[in-house]
Design a protein around this motif. Structure first.
Motif, PDB file in Angstrom:
ATOM      1  N   VAL A 293       0.838  -1.194   0.000  1.00  0.00           N
ATOM      2  CA  VAL A 293       0.000   0.000   0.000  1.00  0.00           C
ATOM      3  C   VAL A 293       0.878   1.251   0.000  1.00  0.00           C
ATOM      4  O   VAL A 293       0.598   2.227  -0.720  1.00  0.00           O
ATOM      5  CB  VAL A 293      -0.944  -0.005   1.222  1.00  0.00           C
ATOM      6  N   ALA A 294       1.947   1.228   0.793  1.00  0.00           N
ATOM      7  CA  ALA A 294       2.867   2.370   0.818  1.00  0.00           C
ATOM      8  C   ALA A 294       3.521   2.572  -0.550  1.00  0.00           C
ATOM      9  O   ALA A 294       3.681   3.710  -1.013  1.00  0.00           O
ATOM     10  CB  ALA A 294       3.932   2.158   1.886  1.00  0.00           C
ATOM     11  N   SER A 295       3.902   1.486  -1.210  1.00  0.00           N
ATOM     12  CA  SER A 295       4.507   1.593  -2.536  1.00  0.00           C
ATOM     13  C   SER A 295       3.527   2.178  -3.542  1.00  0.00           C
ATOM     14  O   SER A 295       3.890   3.035  -4.365  1.00  0.00           O
ATOM     15  CB  SER A 295       4.984   0.210  -2.996  1.00  0.00           C
ATOM     16  N   ALA A 296       2.264   1.752  -3.494  1.00  0.00           N
ATOM     17  CA  ALA A 296       1.250   2.281  -4.404  1.00  0.00           C
ATOM     18  C   ALA A 296       1.008   3.765  -4.149  1.00  0.00           C
ATOM     19  O   ALA A 296       0.815   4.546  -5.092  1.00  0.00           O
ATOM     20  CB  ALA A 296      -0.050   1.497  -4.253  1.00  0.00           C
ATOM     21  N   GLU A 297       1.033   4.175  -2.877  1.00  0.00           N
ATOM     22  CA  GLU A 297       0.837   5.597  -2.558  1.00  0.00           C
ATOM     23  C   GLU A 297       1.993   6.429  -3.085  1.00  0.00           C
ATOM     24  O   GLU A 297       1.801   7.539  -3.593  1.00  0.00           O
ATOM     25  CB  GLU A 297       0.695   5.757  -1.044  1.00  0.00           C
ATOM     26  N   ARG A 298       3.217   5.917  -2.981  1.00  0.00           N
ATOM     27  CA  ARG A 298       4.365   6.636  -3.527  1.00  0.00           C
ATOM     28  C   ARG A 298       4.276   6.742  -5.049  1.00  0.00           C
ATOM     29  O   ARG A 298       4.770   7.702  -5.641  1.00  0.00           O
ATOM     30  CB  ARG A 298       5.665   5.941  -3.121  1.00  0.00           C
ATOM     31  N   GLY A 299       3.626   5.762  -5.677  1.00  0.00           N
ATOM     32  CA  GLY A 299       3.386   5.849  -7.115  1.00  0.00           C
ATOM     33  C   GLY A 299       2.465   7.008  -7.460  1.00  0.00           C
ATOM     34  O   GLY A 299       2.660   7.707  -8.457  1.00  0.00           O
ATOM     35  N   MET A 300       1.453   7.233  -6.631  1.00  0.00           N
ATOM     36  CA  MET A 300       0.577   8.389  -6.831  1.00  0.00           C
ATOM     37  C   MET A 300       1.357   9.691  -6.681  1.00  0.00           C
ATOM     38  O   MET A 300       1.165  10.641  -7.455  1.00  0.00           O
ATOM     39  CB  MET A 300      -0.572   8.361  -5.820  1.00  0.00           C
ATOM     40  N   ALA A 301       2.213   9.765  -5.678  1.00  0.00           N
ATOM     41  CA  ALA A 301       2.990  10.983  -5.459  1.00  0.00           C
ATOM     42  C   ALA A 301       3.908  11.270  -6.651  1.00  0.00           C
ATOM     43  O   ALA A 301       4.063  12.433  -7.059  1.00  0.00           O
ATOM     44  CB  ALA A 301       3.814  10.845  -4.175  1.00  0.00           C
ATOM     45  N   GLN A 302       4.508  10.222  -7.216  1.00  0.00           N
ATOM     46  CA  GLN A 302       5.351  10.409  -8.398  1.00  0.00           C
ATOM     47  C   GLN A 302       4.542  10.949  -9.569  1.00  0.00           C
ATOM     48  O   GLN A 302       4.974  11.876 -10.271  1.00  0.00           O
ATOM     49  CB  GLN A 302       5.989   9.080  -8.790  1.00  0.00           C
ATOM     50  N   ALA A 303       3.365  10.384  -9.794  1.00  0.00           N
ATOM     51  CA  ALA A 303       2.524  10.830 -10.905  1.00  0.00           C
ATOM     52  C   ALA A 303       2.087  12.273 -10.712  1.00  0.00           C
ATOM     53  O   ALA A 303       1.949  13.037 -11.680  1.00  0.00           O
ATOM     54  CB  ALA A 303       1.308   9.910 -11.030  1.00  0.00           C
ATOM     55  N   ASN A 304       1.878  12.678  -9.464  1.00  0.00           N
ATOM     56  CA  ASN A 304       1.497  14.060  -9.190  1.00  0.00           C
ATOM     57  C   ASN A 304       2.624  15.020  -9.573  1.00  0.00           C
ATOM     58  O   ASN A 304       2.386  16.068 -10.181  1.00  0.00           O
ATOM     59  CB  ASN A 304       1.159  14.200  -7.703  1.00  0.00           C
ATOM     60  N   ARG A 305       3.857  14.666  -9.230  1.00  0.00           N
ATOM     61  CA  ARG A 305       4.998  15.512  -9.580  1.00  0.00           C
ATOM     62  C   ARG A 305       5.248  15.526 -11.085  1.00  0.00           C
ATOM     63  O   ARG A 305       5.718  16.526 -11.644  1.00  0.00           O
ATOM     64  CB  ARG A 305       6.243  15.028  -8.846  1.00  0.00           C
ATOM     65  N   ALA A 306       4.926  14.446 -11.757  1.00  0.00           N
ATOM     66  CA  ALA A 306       5.115  14.395 -13.214  1.00  0.00           C
ATOM     67  C   ALA A 306       4.242  15.418 -13.918  1.00  0.00           C
ATOM     68  O   ALA A 306       4.599  15.910 -14.998  1.00  0.00           O
ATOM     69  CB  ALA A 306       4.812  12.995 -13.727  1.00  0.00           C
ATOM     70  N   ILE A 307       3.107  15.758 -13.326  1.00  0.00           N
ATOM     71  CA  ILE A 307       2.248  16.802 -13.913  1.00  0.00           C
ATOM     72  C   ILE A 307       2.990  18.124 -13.918  1.00  0.00           C
ATOM     73  O   ILE A 307       2.942  18.883 -14.903  1.00  0.00           O
ATOM     74  CB  ILE A 307       0.929  16.896 -13.128  1.00  0.00           C
ATOM     75  N   GLY A 308       3.678  18.447 -12.826  1.00  0.00           N
ATOM     76  CA  GLY A 308       4.456  19.682 -12.777  1.00  0.00           C
ATOM     77  C   GLY A 308       5.559  19.706 -13.813  1.00  0.00           C
ATOM     78  O   GLY A 308       5.846  20.757 -14.413  1.00  0.00           O
ATOM     79  N   ILE A 309       6.194  18.552 -14.057  1.00  0.00           N
ATOM     80  CA  ILE A 309       7.236  18.491 -15.085  1.00  0.00           C
ATOM     81  C   ILE A 309       6.645  18.753 -16.463  1.00  0.00           C
ATOM     82  O   ILE A 309       7.220  19.479 -17.288  1.00  0.00           O
ATOM     83  CB  ILE A 309       7.937  17.125 -15.037  1.00  0.00           C
TER      84      ILE A 309
END
Length: 514
Positions: A293-309
């Motif tokens: 679950v923690a790994s999946a949540e970190r995947g969401m955080a990565q995708a959120n930052r990719a929007i800024g990129i």
């Protein structure tokens, strides 16, 4: 001039604070208050005893404790996962390096000779035919992170490293649980073998009785054949159990980094496990206890930052370049007259790309929503695994009690029918039927007991095995070395309990105790 420099520095500082990534605030999940109709459970509160990281010690088996310690220290798959985490930390350092100016130095020396009779050189020409050049220079480039693209890439790398740290915790928990499950199965096969050996001894006695009755002409030869059939069939079944045991033992050997041919665990005749009752936390805390679950949540955080990129691609890409050095046809390089320099500022803004940047931005938003869906799927699977194993634990307790009653009844029937047969009051077919029923009931009971212990192992795995999200390394801990560190790069300092130091014992596959 100084005012213009200060103004440029102020503008750079102000623009470098622009973060185009949206605020990371996932939609909170509405979770159940309890675990269904499992009324025998009491939800554990924070004050209650929680699962320990070495949860297998609850089973009270020293052999299992030793095997788990060996696996945590020597298992090659777990060590490989630790190396993957180190590589993710190095990726963080690579991403962060672009925030700093990039400095390069160069030096060159060359000497050239041209032909006296080269084209366009006159016969009376007196120009040189030799030329030498020595040059030393330094180049600096810097890309100000006006739109936080570099910092968002660094944050993505950090979040990916944290996700891999969670994957390491999941791999470690899976290894621990797999080893415990295999060990439980091994002991279950040991107890089954003990039941078969006990039954074989009983059937050998039965064969002797039928032969004695045949000699006395008070029983037909068919009784002897039936008794021998029962004996040989049971011996074949025991051989199959021994085969299964060897295969499970080989699997355990690989988990603890030993060659199967040199590894052996002494058999036992009965279960020696303690009656384990894992503390079950509230459903809401499960999200903090599961590495997946923690790994999946970190995947969401990565995708959120990719929007800024992706958003940063719509703004100018600014870079500064400077070069200075000395050049001469001899070795008088320190003279100011031989110095050279160059500086430039470049701003690049794509004006028309046919929709490429918009497509990238739209894809980033879609990837974030996809990660949200995957996160919800992982959470649902986590709840299913806990609920499944709670159901197994509950039902197997009842089934074990019921099967114990069946064993007692079957053994009484077997004893009575054999006594009746010995007294000549019934035929041997009744005795065979009673023997088969007794053996099947006893084997079934051992299988139920094995499944019950395994259900506890799987429940502990489903609950996270004593892991907590707080064990994930913080983003400030992930750099594998200092900016100016050039020594001791073979291994990084462990963080989050994940180290890559090799153990000399890992090369010893013999299974011999030192």
């Amino acid at each position: 001039m100084m005012r213009w420099g200060l103004a440029a520095l102020s503008l750079t500082t102000a623009l470098s604070g622009c973060d185009l990534a949206p605020r990371y605030k996932p939609e909170p999940l509405k979770l159940p208050a309890g675990w269904g109709d499992a009324k025998f459970l009491t939800d554990a509160r924070p004050s209650d005893a929680a699962l320990r990281s070495d949860w297998w010690v609850m089973f009270g088996d020293p052999q299992l404790n030793e095997l788990e310690a060996q696996a945590m220290r020597l298992n090659p798959d777990l060590q490989a996962q630790a190396e993957a985490f180190l590589q993710a930390r190095d990726a963080v350092a690579e991403a962060k390096s672009h925030l700093y100016p990039q400095l390069n130095g160069s030096a060159s020396a060359q000497k050239n000779k041209s032909s006296h009779h080269r084209l366009w050189r006159g016969g009376t020409a007196t120009g040189p035919t030799y030329m030498s050049s020595e040059q030393y220079s330094a180049v600096a480039t810097w890309e100000p992170d006006f739109w936080s693209a570099i910092r968002n890439r660094t944050r993505v790398a950090k979040q990916r490293a944290q996700a891999i740290a969670a994957d390491y915790a999941l791999a470690r928990l899976s290894l621990q649980a797999e080893l415990a499950s295999d060990y439980v199965l091994l002991r279950g096969l040991d107890v089954q073998d003990a039941v078969y050996r006990d039954s074989i001894g009983y059937y050998k006695t039965a064969v002797q009785i039928t032969k004695l009755r045949l000699v006395g002409s008070i029983a037909p030869g068919m009784d002897v054949s039936r008794a021998e059939t029962q004996l040989f069939t049971t011996q074949a079944q025991e051989t199959d159990i021994l085969t299964q045991r060897e295969i499970v033992e080989h699997a355990i050997a690989v988990l603890v980094n030993k060659a199967p041919a040199t590894f052996h665990i002494a058999p036992v005749n009965k279960f020696a496990f303690a009656d384990v009752e894992p503390p079950v936390a509230l459903p809401a805390t499960l999200l903090e206890r599961r590495p997946d679950v923690a790994s999946a949540e970190r995947g969401m955080a990565q995708a959120n930052r990719a929007i800024g990129i992706s958003r940063a691609a719509f703004y100018p890409d600014v870079s500064f370049n400077a070069m200075t050095g000395f050049m001469d046809n001899g070795f008088d390089l320190a003279s100011l007259s031989n110095s050279m320099y160059q500086y430039a500022v470049q701003a690049l803004l794509p004006l028309f790309t046919g929709g490429a940047r918009r497509a990238e931005l739209q894809r980033s938003w879609s990837q974030y929503r996809q990660q949200e869906d995957l996160y919800r799927s992982v959470v649902l699977s986590a709840f299913q695994e806990v609920q499944d194993n709670l159901s197994r634990t509950t039902r197997l307790k009842v089934q074990q009690q019921q099967q114990s009653g069946a064993v007692n009844a079957a053994l009484r029937t077997q004893t009575m029918t054999m006594a009746l047969y010995t007294g000549g009051l019934t035929n041997y077919l009744d005795a065979v039927v009673a023997q088969i029923a007794a053996l099947e009931a006893r084997i079934k009971l051992v299988q139920v007991q094995t499944r019950a212990f395994d259900a506890r192992v799987e429940l502990i795995r489903a609950l996270g095995g004593g892991w907590s999200r707080s064990e994930l390394p913080g983003s400030h801990e992930l750099m594998p070395f200092g900016v100016l560190q050039y020594e001791k790069l073979h291994h990084a300092t462990p963080v989050g309990g994940i180290g890559t130091q090799t153990d000399a014992r890992s090369a010893d596959l013999t299974g011999e105790k030192k």
